[in-house]
Design a protein around this motif. Sequence first.
Motif, mmCIF file in Angstrom:
data_model
loop_
_atom_site.group_PDB
_atom_site.id
_atom_site.type_symbol
_atom_site.label_atom_id
_atom_site.label_comp_id
_atom_site.label_asym_id
_atom_site.label_seq_id
_atom_site.Cartn_x
_atom_site.Cartn_y
_atom_site.Cartn_z
ATOM 1 N N THR A 1 1.958 1.040 12.072
ATOM 2 C CA THR A 1 1.843 -0.269 11.423
ATOM 3 C C THR A 1 0.381 -0.690 11.442
ATOM 4 N N GLU B 1 6.116 5.767 13.930
ATOM 5 C CA GLU B 1 5.902 4.686 12.964
ATOM 6 C C GLU B 1 4.513 4.089 13.180
ATOM 7 N N ASP C 1 2.088 -1.771 4.482
ATOM 8 C CA ASP C 1 1.216 -1.494 5.630
ATOM 9 C C ASP C 1 1.892 -0.685 6.732
ATOM 10 N N GLN C 2 3.016 -0.091 6.428
ATOM 11 C CA GLN C 2 3.718 0.709 7.441
ATOM 12 C C GLN C 2 3.985 2.111 6.894
#
Length: 493
Positions: free
Chosen positions: A464, A462, A452-453
């Motif tokens: 998430t 990044e 999920d990242q």
Amino acid sequence: MWLSPLTQVAASLALALGSPTVAPTEARLAIATRPAALSSDSAALRRARAVDSLFARWHRPDSPGASVAVIYDGEVVHAKGYGMASLEHGVPNQPHTVFDIASVSKQFGAFAIALLEADGRLALDDDVRKYVPDLPDFGHAITVRHLVHHTSGLRDWPGTLRMGGWSSEDVMSFEQILRMAYSQKTLNFKPNDEHAYSNTGYNVMAEIVQRVAGKSFRQFTEERIFRPLGMTRTHFHDDHREVVRNMAESYAPDREGNRGYLHVTSNLTALASSSLFTTVEDLAKWVRNFETAEVGGRRVIEAMHRRGVLNAGDTIPYAFGQSKGQYRGAETWSHGGSWAGYRSVLTRYPAHRFAVIILGNTADMAPGTLANSIADIYLGNRLGQAVAQSRTPDPANQAAPWHPTVAELREFVGEYRSDELDTSWHIRLVDGKLVSSHFRLGDSPFLPVTKDQFRSQGPGGELTFQRDRRGRITGFVSNSVRIRHFLFRRVGN
């Protein structure tokens, strides 16, 4: 026209390097540009040649370049332009050429705050909302001191606006930047828990100056800093449409073709954090003020070197628009700048009464490294041994441990909206890979990192993704070094 021996040698060298056919311009300072003894010293000639060699690759009629000033023992011992201020019109850079110095501007914004603090018109530990109530109440007080030291937690506007679909070549006004700050709902961190560079904090500082002083930031700095120091070619550029005489244009190398350099547009007004237009001649006067304290007095000069202390008690390198460091054992106070094609640095080596100013108008220049190389030339064995810097592997270059299937990636497809940025991202599946699409930014691929990242190859850093109790994706949070906790909620299913 009579030329000093140093100028004659420099001119000969310039011609040998294939540089513009104009002779290098001597510094036209009201103060002496170099000690008389140094002008005829062969060592001075060698130093001048060595500095010239550092800028030889740009010192051509088909290249932008820089203006450089070297200050030693209170005197300007080298002031010269390299390359062209305008490739379109064939105008060379000179010591009186005006540059946008980008983030080197911050020490002037901090100095303005220090002046008001010395006047008793504000306190560094005042809540910022005392002066700018438009800024949201984030649940923790942000003080003026936090803004000065980049410990406020306010998100940095360049990355924030980029996520909202802005280009660096768009018109970005001071008012638009402030409106962005006023619309934020969370901070990167609790104030003074961390030190994270925030241009936004310095823009809020400029607004504080305007409201406390009852006049424009440009007018205040003109009256209290530039005019008293005789910095006659310096101003905070508060209207991107204003015509500026002897201004260096902004360029970057053409990385994809054979056109040499491309023009890079700047339409930015970011008072205090950037947008100071000045020359190396004027900045030499600013450097001297750190010794003479002619403007501001000793109290303000001392404040300019007072570094921030975090809640945990750690002292950070950053003070008032300057970072304390060291080069070959010598203490340095420095700040660099980068915007559009402009690159700049002002580095002082106080123990040696030495300073280097480099103002460039090309994106392929690293002024900080060049400044230290000039220190090597002038200070030589008075400096210690160079220390090799170890490099930490970049995690971005490491293989991703998660390899999702196309079916797994299909879960993330959808529209995601940020109310803070008033914008939406559309995540699509293209050739078995996730990409985010924005009507202004185009497509940016997502690289899987862990479950999920993802890491965005465009804006966002990044990402998430969040799920509800049933495992359905409800949105994602974007985090990068200067902008954190941006929530994008999924729209519809």
